[in-house]
Design a protein around this motif. Structure first.
Motif, mmCIF file in Angstrom:
data_model
loop_
_atom_site.group_PDB
_atom_site.id
_atom_site.type_symbol
_atom_site.label_atom_id
_atom_site.label_comp_id
_atom_site.label_asym_id
_atom_site.label_seq_id
_atom_site.Cartn_x
_atom_site.Cartn_y
_atom_site.Cartn_z
ATOM 1 N N THR A 269 5.979 5.588 -8.392
ATOM 2 C CA THR A 269 5.693 6.274 -6.786
ATOM 3 C C THR A 269 6.589 5.049 -5.857
ATOM 4 O O THR A 269 7.228 5.477 -4.855
ATOM 5 C CB THR A 269 4.295 5.851 -6.655
ATOM 6 O OG1 THR A 269 3.340 6.807 -7.355
ATOM 7 C CG2 THR A 269 3.943 5.979 -4.886
ATOM 8 N N TYR A 270 6.387 3.848 -6.282
ATOM 9 C CA TYR A 270 7.299 2.590 -5.843
ATOM 10 C C TYR A 270 8.678 2.800 -6.003
ATOM 11 O O TYR A 270 9.589 2.848 -4.758
ATOM 12 C CB TYR A 270 6.862 1.321 -6.414
ATOM 13 C CG TYR A 270 7.604 0.312 -5.736
ATOM 14 C CD1 TYR A 270 7.589 -0.154 -4.087
ATOM 15 C CD2 TYR A 270 8.554 -0.539 -6.396
ATOM 16 C CE1 TYR A 270 8.307 -1.374 -3.685
ATOM 17 C CE2 TYR A 270 9.215 -1.593 -5.608
ATOM 18 C CZ TYR A 270 8.935 -1.920 -4.449
ATOM 19 O OH TYR A 270 9.664 -3.042 -3.764
ATOM 20 N N THR B 28 0.856 13.467 -8.803
ATOM 21 C CA THR B 28 0.851 12.041 -8.229
ATOM 22 C C THR B 28 1.126 11.134 -9.081
ATOM 23 O O THR B 28 0.644 11.127 -10.312
ATOM 24 C CB THR B 28 -0.471 11.605 -7.577
ATOM 25 O OG1 THR B 28 -0.968 12.673 -6.441
ATOM 26 C CG2 THR B 28 -0.645 10.236 -6.936
ATOM 27 N N ASP C 118 2.313 7.464 -10.927
ATOM 28 C CA ASP C 118 1.518 6.166 -11.152
ATOM 29 C C ASP C 118 2.089 5.016 -10.081
ATOM 30 O O ASP C 118 3.277 5.368 -9.448
ATOM 31 C CB ASP C 118 1.654 5.476 -12.494
ATOM 32 C CG ASP C 118 3.197 5.409 -12.949
ATOM 33 O OD1 ASP C 118 3.743 5.143 -12.233
ATOM 34 O OD2 ASP C 118 3.287 5.344 -14.360
ATOM 35 N N ALA C 119 1.841 4.085 -10.175
ATOM 36 C CA ALA C 119 2.015 2.997 -9.025
ATOM 37 C C ALA C 119 3.856 2.735 -9.123
ATOM 38 O O ALA C 119 4.415 2.641 -8.037
ATOM 39 C CB ALA C 119 1.196 1.805 -8.865
ATOM 40 N N ALA C 120 4.095 2.339 -10.436
ATOM 41 C CA ALA C 120 5.329 1.970 -10.510
ATOM 42 C C ALA C 120 6.269 3.006 -10.332
ATOM 43 O O ALA C 120 7.470 3.010 -9.330
ATOM 44 C CB ALA C 120 5.482 1.557 -12.089
ATOM 45 N N ARG D 38 0.869 -1.241 0.133
ATOM 46 C CA ARG D 38 0.057 -0.049 0.085
ATOM 47 C C ARG D 38 0.954 1.309 -0.042
ATOM 48 O O ARG D 38 1.457 1.758 0.887
ATOM 49 C CB ARG D 38 -0.860 -0.005 1.266
ATOM 50 C CG ARG D 38 -1.884 -1.050 1.225
ATOM 51 C CD ARG D 38 -2.668 -1.208 2.549
ATOM 52 N NE ARG D 38 -3.547 -2.487 2.475
ATOM 53 C CZ ARG D 38 -4.086 -2.834 3.607
ATOM 54 N NH1 ARG D 38 -4.208 -2.292 4.779
ATOM 55 N NH2 ARG D 38 -4.985 -4.081 3.426
ATOM 56 N N LEU D 39 1.091 1.715 -1.141
ATOM 57 C CA LEU D 39 2.185 2.931 -1.411
ATOM 58 C C LEU D 39 1.804 4.185 -0.743
ATOM 59 O O LEU D 39 0.467 4.640 -1.115
ATOM 60 C CB LEU D 39 2.428 3.073 -2.847
ATOM 61 C CG LEU D 39 3.025 1.628 -3.475
ATOM 62 C CD1 LEU D 39 3.194 1.865 -5.107
ATOM 63 C CD2 LEU D 39 4.174 1.227 -2.732
ATOM 64 N N LYS D 40 2.708 4.698 0.042
ATOM 65 C CA LYS D 40 2.189 5.949 0.679
ATOM 66 C C LYS D 40 3.238 6.920 0.797
ATOM 67 O O LYS D 40 4.244 6.402 1.580
ATOM 68 C CB LYS D 40 1.366 5.939 1.828
ATOM 69 C CG LYS D 40 0.906 7.358 2.391
ATOM 70 C CD LYS D 40 -0.045 6.920 3.745
ATOM 71 C CE LYS D 40 -0.367 8.637 4.205
ATOM 72 N NZ LYS D 40 -1.312 8.289 5.640
#
Length: 263
Positions: A66-67, A60, A62-64, A17-19
Motif C-alpha cells: 500500500t505504501y 486491500t 498489505d502495508a508495504a 497512516r496509509l490511506k
C-alpha cells in the motif's frame, strides 16, 4: 497542548497512516500520467489482475505494498506539468464496447459510422481486443464480455490467454481425435456366402468357358453370377488369360490386377 492530541514526536513515531485515494482518483492519476495497468503492475512487482483489483478498490494490499502504491500515485500527481488541469469528467467515463463507441464523435472529424456487429467465428479486431483487456481488468466477467461482443465464452477466454491475462484454458482444448477404425476384414467363409467360389483355384476348363462367355458378349456382372466370384476376381482372370469381348474391356477399366485372380 491539549492532552487529547499526541505530540509531534509521538505522531511521527506512530508511522504513516496509509490511506489510498478513492478508486476513481487512483485511475485518474495513472491515466493522466499515461501509464497502463501493466506498467504499474510491473513497477510494483504484482500481476496485472491484482493491480486492477487494487485500483478498483476490490482488494486491500498489505502495508508495504500500500505504501509503495501510494508513493507512486502521489508521484503521478506531484510531478505533472505545472498548470495542467485534466478533464476529470472525461476520465471518469467507464470503458465502452466497440459497438457503443461508434456513437461517440471522433475529435476533429464527423461522427463515426455504426460498427458492424461482431459475429461468432469472425476475426477479432484490435478494438475488440483492447476493449476485452480494459473491461476484464476492470472486473467484467467472461460471460458478460461474450454477451457484449456477440462472441462465445471460449473465444473470449482464448483472447484473454493471448493477452496474458489468464492461464492456459486447458478445459477448452478438444480431446484428441479418435483413430479411424480399420476396415473390417472378412473371412473366406463370409465372402463365400455371397460368391460361392471365392478364393477357389481356377481350372483350365473354367478359364476356357470364361473366355468363351466373354467372346459371346457377357458382362462382368453376368460372369460374376455365373462363376460365383466377385467382379474383381473375374476382371483379373480375364486380363490374365487375355480374353476378348465386352467384359474384357470392362476389366481394363475396372482396375483389377492379378492379386485378385483367385476371387
Amino acid at each position: 497542548m491539549d492532552a487529547q492530541f499526541p505530540s509531534h514526536h509521538q505522531l511521527l513515531s506512530q508511522g504513516p497512516r496509509l490511506k489510498l485515494p478513492p478508486p476513481d482518483e487512483r485511475r485518474q492519476r495513472r491515466e493522466l500520467w499515461g501509464a497502463t495497468l501493466e506498467e504499474v503492475a510491473s513497477a510494483l512487482n504484482v500481476e496485472p489482475a491484482t493491480m486492477a483489483a487494487w485500483e478498483a478498490g476490490r482488494y486491500t494490499a498489505d502495508a508495504a505494498d500500500t505504501y509503495a502504491y501510494l508513493r507512486l500515485l502521489n508521484a503521478f500527481r506531484d510531478q505533472l506539468p505545472t498548470g495542467h488541469e485534466p478533464d476529470w469528467a472525461a476520465l471518469r467515463k467507464p470503458p465502452t464496447s466497440p459497438a457503443s463507441a461508434a456513437a461517440v464523435p471522433a475529435q476533429g472529424a464527423a461522427e463515426r459510422t455504426a460498427a458492424k456487429p461482431a459475429r461468432r467465428g469472425a476475426s477479432w479486431t484490435q478494438d475488440e481486443k483492447d476493449y476485452v483487456r480494459t473491461a476484464f481488468l476492470d472486473g467484467t466477467a467472461v460471460p458478460e464480455l461474450a454477451d457484449s461482443l456477440g462472441r462465445s465464452e471460449r473465444s473470449v477466454r482464448w483472447v484473454l490467454y493471448h493477452l496474458r491475462l489468464i492461464p492456459f484454458p486447458a478445459d477448452d482444448v478438444p480431446d484428441p481425435c479418435a483413430k479411424p477404425e480399420k476396415p473390417k476384414v472378412y473371412t473366406v467363409e463370409e465372402k463365400r456366402k455371397i460368391h460361392p467360389n471365392a478364393y477357389a483355384p481356377w481350372s483350365t476348363e473354367e478359364e476356357q468357358l470364361l473366355a468363351e462367355r466373354c467372346t459371346h458378349g457377357a458382362s462382368l456382372a453376368e460372369l460374376s453370377r455365373e462363376f460365383g466370384r466377385n467382379q474383381g476376381g473375374i476382371a483379373s482372370r480375364l486380363k490374365k488369360i487375355n480374353a476378348v469381348g465386352p467384359a474384357a474391356e470392362e476389366a481394363r477399366e475396372y482396375g483389377g490386377d492379378d492379386s485378385g485372380a483367385a476371387l
